[in-house]
Design a protein around this motif. Structure first.
Motif, PDB file in Angstrom:
ATOM      1  N   THR A 139       0.836  -1.200   0.000  1.00 46.39           N
ATOM      2  CA  THR A 139       0.000   0.000   0.000  1.00 46.39           C
ATOM      3  C   THR A 139       0.869   1.247   0.000  1.00 46.39           C
ATOM      4  OG1 THR A 139      -1.670  -1.200   1.257  1.00 46.39           O
ATOM      5  CG2 THR A 139      -1.854   1.199   1.195  1.00 46.39           C
ATOM      6  N   HIS A 140       0.569   2.165  -0.909  1.00 41.21           N
ATOM      7  CA  HIS A 140       1.287   3.425  -0.995  1.00 41.21           C
ATOM      8  C   HIS A 140       0.311   4.591  -0.834  1.00 41.21           C
ATOM      9  CE1 HIS A 140       4.205   0.669  -2.793  1.00 41.21           C
ATOM     10  NE2 HIS A 140       5.121   1.543  -2.465  1.00 41.21           N
ATOM     11  N   VAL A 141       0.833   5.680  -0.331  1.00 45.14           N
ATOM     12  CA  VAL A 141       0.031   6.866  -0.046  1.00 45.14           C
ATOM     13  C   VAL A 141       0.465   7.977  -0.994  1.00 45.14           C
ATOM     14  CG1 VAL A 141      -0.675   8.506   1.724  1.00 45.14           C
ATOM     15  CG2 VAL A 141      -0.043   6.161   2.368  1.00 45.14           C
ATOM     16  N   VAL A 142      -0.494   8.558  -1.684  1.00 41.30           N
ATOM     17  CA  VAL A 142      -0.213   9.664  -2.604  1.00 41.30           C
ATOM     18  C   VAL A 142      -0.394  10.973  -1.853  1.00 41.30           C
ATOM     19  CG1 VAL A 142      -0.862  10.798  -4.756  1.00 41.30           C
ATOM     20  CG2 VAL A 142      -0.955   8.291  -4.582  1.00 41.30           C
ATOM     21  N   LEU A 143       0.654  11.803  -1.890  1.00 45.48           N
ATOM     22  CA  LEU A 143       0.659  13.080  -1.180  1.00 45.48           C
ATOM     23  C   LEU A 143       0.822  14.230  -2.159  1.00 45.48           C
ATOM     24  CD1 LEU A 143       3.194  12.087   1.636  1.00 45.48           C
ATOM     25  CD2 LEU A 143       0.701  12.031   1.787  1.00 45.48           C
ATOM     26  N   ASP A 144       0.210  15.356  -1.831  1.00 49.63           N
ATOM     27  CA  ASP A 144       0.433  16.588  -2.594  1.00 49.63           C
ATOM     28  C   ASP A 144       1.640  17.307  -2.016  1.00 49.63           C
ATOM     29  OD1 ASP A 144      -1.681  16.479  -4.472  1.00 49.63           O
ATOM     30  OD2 ASP A 144      -3.101  17.125  -2.938  1.00 49.63           O
ATOM     31  N   ASP A 145       2.540  17.766  -2.884  1.00 50.32           N
ATOM     32  CA  ASP A 145       3.673  18.558  -2.421  1.00 50.32           C
ATOM     33  C   ASP A 145       3.907  19.712  -3.384  1.00 50.32           C
ATOM     34  OD1 ASP A 145       5.020  17.486  -4.675  1.00 50.32           O
ATOM     35  OD2 ASP A 145       5.796  15.804  -3.488  1.00 50.32           O
ATOM     36  N   GLU A 146       4.978  20.459  -3.167  1.00 52.54           N
ATOM     37  CA  GLU A 146       5.228  21.657  -3.966  1.00 52.54           C
ATOM     38  C   GLU A 146       5.448  21.329  -5.435  1.00 52.54           C
ATOM     39  OE1 GLU A 146       8.514  23.561  -2.140  1.00 52.54           O
ATOM     40  OE2 GLU A 146       7.408  24.190  -0.349  1.00 52.54           O
ATOM     41  N   GLU A 147       5.924  20.134  -5.722  1.00 52.87           N
ATOM     42  CA  GLU A 147       6.213  19.752  -7.104  1.00 52.87           C
ATOM     43  C   GLU A 147       5.088  18.952  -7.739  1.00 52.87           C
ATOM     44  OE1 GLU A 147       9.931  17.771  -7.099  1.00 52.87           O
ATOM     45  OE2 GLU A 147      11.047  19.514  -6.358  1.00 52.87           O
ATOM     46  N   GLY A 148       3.974  18.821  -7.045  1.00 55.19           N
ATOM     47  CA  GLY A 148       2.845  18.072  -7.578  1.00 55.19           C
ATOM     48  C   GLY A 148       2.422  16.972  -6.618  1.00 55.19           C
ATOM     49  N   GLN A 149       2.609  15.729  -7.022  1.00 54.06           N
ATOM     50  CA  GLN A 149       2.246  14.609  -6.190  1.00 54.06           C
ATOM     51  C   GLN A 149       3.393  13.621  -6.097  1.00 54.06           C
ATOM     52  OE1 GLN A 149      -1.421  12.927  -7.768  1.00 54.06           O
ATOM     53  NE2 GLN A 149      -2.671  14.311  -6.516  1.00 54.06           N
ATOM     54  N   SER A 150       3.474  12.954  -4.970  1.00 52.78           N
ATOM     55  CA  SER A 150       4.476  11.914  -4.768  1.00 52.78           C
ATOM     56  C   SER A 150       3.828  10.787  -3.985  1.00 52.78           C
ATOM     57  CB  SER A 150       5.690  12.456  -4.016  1.00 52.78           C
ATOM     58  OG  SER A 150       5.312  12.941  -2.737  1.00 52.78           O
ATOM     59  N   ALA A 151       4.417   9.606  -4.073  1.00 55.03           N
ATOM     60  CA  ALA A 151       3.882   8.445  -3.372  1.00 55.03           C
ATOM     61  C   ALA A 151       4.927   7.887  -2.427  1.00 55.03           C
ATOM     62  CB  ALA A 151       3.444   7.377  -4.371  1.00 55.03           C
ATOM     63  N   VAL A 152       4.495   7.520  -1.212  1.00 56.50           N
ATOM     64  CA  VAL A 152       5.381   6.902  -0.225  1.00 56.50           C
ATOM     65  C   VAL A 152       4.704   5.636   0.291  1.00 56.50           C
ATOM     66  CG1 VAL A 152       6.404   9.093   0.487  1.00 56.50           C
ATOM     67  CG2 VAL A 152       4.407   8.205   1.713  1.00 56.50           C
ATOM     68  N   HIS A 153       5.515   4.711   0.791  1.00 58.00           N
ATOM     69  CA  HIS A 153       4.957   3.496   1.372  1.00 58.00           C
ATOM     70  C   HIS A 153       4.138   3.858   2.605  1.00 58.00           C
ATOM     71  CE1 HIS A 153       4.723  -0.487   3.213  1.00 58.00           C
ATOM     72  NE2 HIS A 153       5.088  -0.995   2.050  1.00 58.00           N
ATOM     73  N   VAL A 154       3.085   3.099   2.845  1.00 54.95           N
ATOM     74  CA  VAL A 154       2.211   3.397   3.974  1.00 54.95           C
ATOM     75  C   VAL A 154       2.963   3.360   5.306  1.00 54.95           C
ATOM     76  CG1 VAL A 154       1.433   1.007   4.310  1.00 54.95           C
ATOM     77  CG2 VAL A 154      -0.070   2.916   4.973  1.00 54.95           C
ATOM     78  N   ARG A 158       3.148   6.502   7.937  1.00 53.54           N
ATOM     79  CA  ARG A 158       2.768   6.421   9.347  1.00 53.54           C
ATOM     80  C   ARG A 158       3.919   6.803  10.275  1.00 53.54           C
ATOM     81  NH1 ARG A 158       0.542   0.973   8.256  1.00 53.54           N
ATOM     82  NH2 ARG A 158      -1.709   1.125   7.949  1.00 53.54           N
ATOM     83  N   HIS A 159       5.061   6.147  10.093  1.00 53.10           N
ATOM     84  CA  HIS A 159       6.123   6.193  11.097  1.00 53.10           C
ATOM     85  C   HIS A 159       7.059   7.393  10.958  1.00 53.10           C
ATOM     86  CE1 HIS A 159       5.121   2.316  12.831  1.00 53.10           C
ATOM     87  NE2 HIS A 159       5.026   1.817  11.609  1.00 53.10           N
ATOM     88  N   PRO A 164       0.461  12.622   7.294  1.00 53.59           N
ATOM     89  CA  PRO A 164      -0.100  13.875   6.769  1.00 53.59           C
ATOM     90  C   PRO A 164      -1.297  13.596   5.860  1.00 53.59           C
ATOM     91  CG  PRO A 164       1.866  13.256   5.550  1.00 53.59           C
ATOM     92  CD  PRO A 164       1.765  12.292   6.692  1.00 53.59           C
ATOM     93  N   ALA A 165      -2.015  14.654   5.501  1.00 54.99           N
ATOM     94  CA  ALA A 165      -3.194  14.497   4.651  1.00 54.99           C
ATOM     95  C   ALA A 165      -2.825  13.777   3.361  1.00 54.99           C
ATOM     96  CB  ALA A 165      -3.792  15.865   4.344  1.00 54.99           C
ATOM     97  N   ALA A 166      -3.608  12.776   3.021  1.00 57.45           N
ATOM     98  CA  ALA A 166      -3.356  11.965   1.829  1.00 57.45           C
ATOM     99  C   ALA A 166      -4.382  12.279   0.752  1.00 57.45           C
ATOM    100  CB  ALA A 166      -3.402  10.486   2.183  1.00 57.45           C
ATOM    101  N   THR A 232     -10.106   7.318  17.167  1.00 57.71           N
ATOM    102  CA  THR A 232      -9.147   8.416  17.278  1.00 57.71           C
ATOM    103  C   THR A 232      -7.975   8.256  16.321  1.00 57.71           C
ATOM    104  OG1 THR A 232      -7.947   7.286  19.062  1.00 57.71           O
ATOM    105  CG2 THR A 232      -9.729   8.781  19.698  1.00 57.71           C
ATOM    106  N   ASP A 233      -7.731   7.049  15.831  1.00 59.73           N
ATOM    107  CA  ASP A 233      -6.600   6.805  14.935  1.00 59.73           C
ATOM    108  C   ASP A 233      -6.994   6.762  13.463  1.00 59.73           C
ATOM    109  OD1 ASP A 233      -4.784   6.629  17.026  1.00 59.73           O
ATOM    110  OD2 ASP A 233      -5.156   4.486  17.310  1.00 59.73           O
ATOM    111  N   LEU A 234      -8.266   6.933  13.163  1.00 55.66           N
ATOM    112  CA  LEU A 234      -8.738   6.704  11.800  1.00 55.66           C
ATOM    113  C   LEU A 234      -8.891   7.971  10.962  1.00 55.66           C
ATOM    114  CD1 LEU A 234     -11.463   3.955  12.311  1.00 55.66           C
ATOM    115  CD2 LEU A 234      -9.047   3.682  11.773  1.00 55.66           C
ATOM    116  N   GLY A 235      -8.733   9.126  11.579  1.00 58.63           N
ATOM    117  CA  GLY A 235      -8.978  10.370  10.857  1.00 58.63           C
ATOM    118  C   GLY A 235      -8.275  10.489   9.525  1.00 58.63           C
ATOM    119  N   PRO A 236      -6.943  10.334   9.466  1.00 54.68           N
ATOM    120  CA  PRO A 236      -6.238  10.521   8.188  1.00 54.68           C
ATOM    121  C   PRO A 236      -6.662   9.553   7.090  1.00 54.68           C
ATOM    122  CG  PRO A 236      -4.707  10.668  10.024  1.00 54.68           C
ATOM    123  CD  PRO A 236      -6.000  10.174  10.590  1.00 54.68           C
TER     124      PRO A 236
END
Length: 275
Positions: A139-154, A158-159, A164-166, A232-236
């Motif tokens: 599972t990978h998480v797609v994030l918005d950043d200054e250069e567009g979008q990037s993906a990191v391992h779940v 987490r760790h 951050p917002a996905a 409480t842990d499910l928000g993101p």
């Protein structure tokens, strides 16, 4: 009674241990099959890790956690082999080395899990542990950043990054995945299926995303009981799929299943009363 538990995430392991302990003191023989999420699997430092499988092995083992040290992993971290953001105890290094070696020799994840389960004494407790699939899935998480979008391992999300917002989640390999041997039969032939308290998007939801698993749940004659996870842990994770962290939102993700939902503080005895 044949019980199948679908588990994932850190909350699933202690729940399964509690269920196994409760059944051990109950009259009659119960068969428990646990289907574990492997979407959190990751390769680090040349080792193949399966965090949810390993969490279940550790929880169900009688080896005390106080026996764990971090001498080896501290040195590996200092050498830059293992990232500091993913904690690994020395005993776990042995598990990861064994898994990596066996996979390299051609063993399947199911075969590896069975060997590790035997080492930890799970069969003697009447517990069979199965990975959700023998196909590597991550599972990978797609994030918005200054250069567009990037993906990191779940796991990194987490760790290291602190969840951050996905934008969305991508499950690499799911298009090729098939249920591991025994998984679909465990669901179809169960008298009771339990959805352990885990993230409905990133843990339990990943298992149900394996082709055939959700269909098996819809078709089983077994009673399906879900335990609501700690909200409480499910928000993101829920926010990424447009939901609020509420019990209603969690149950809505399973609306196609005939599930009875229990509160987060439900005990194994509470679950069994609904069988």
């Amino acid at each position: 009674m044949r019980i199948t538990v679908i588990s994932g995430g850190p909350a699933g392991a202690p729940f399964v241990r509690g269920l196994a302990d409760h059944l051990a003191t109950s009259p009659g023989a119960d068969e428990v099959t646990v289907v574990a999420n492997t979407g959190d699997d990751i390769s680090l430092g040349g080792l193949r890790l399966s965090p949810d499988v390993d969490g279940l092995l550790a929880a169900l083992s009688d080896v005390p956690s106080t026996a764990d040290t971090s001498v080896v992993t501290d040195e590996l971290g200092a050498l830059g082999v293992l990232p500091a953001w993913f904690p690994v105890a020395d005993r776990e290094v042995a598990t990861h080395l064994a898994r990596t070696a066996w996979l390299g020799r051609g063993a399947t994840p199911s075969e590896v899990t069975a060997r590790l389960a035997e080492r930890h004494g799970l069969p003697a407790k009447g517990v069979r542990l199965l990975p959700m699939s023998d196909v590597p899935v991550e599972t990978h998480v797609v994030l918005d950043d200054e250069e567009g979008q990037s993906a990191v391992h779940v796991q990194q999300w987490r760790h290291e990054l602190g969840r951050p917002a996905a934008t969305r989640f991508v499950v690499a390999g799911m298009d090729r995945a098939a249920a591991a041997p025994g998984v679909l039969d465990a669901v179809r032939e169960a008298d009771l299926v339990v959805l352990a308290p885990g993230d409905p998007v990133l843990s339990i939801g990943i298992v149900l995303g394996v082709p055939g698993v959700r269909d098996a749940l819809r078709g089983t004659s077994a009673k399906i009981v879900g335990v609501t996870p700690d909200l409480t842990d499910l928000g993101p994770s829920l926010a990424a799929v447009g939901l609020e962290p509420t019990a209603d939102a969690v149950s809505a993700l399973y609306r196609d299943l005939r599930a009875t939902w229990l509160p987060a503080d439900a005990s194994p005895a509470d679950v069994l009363t609904h069988a």
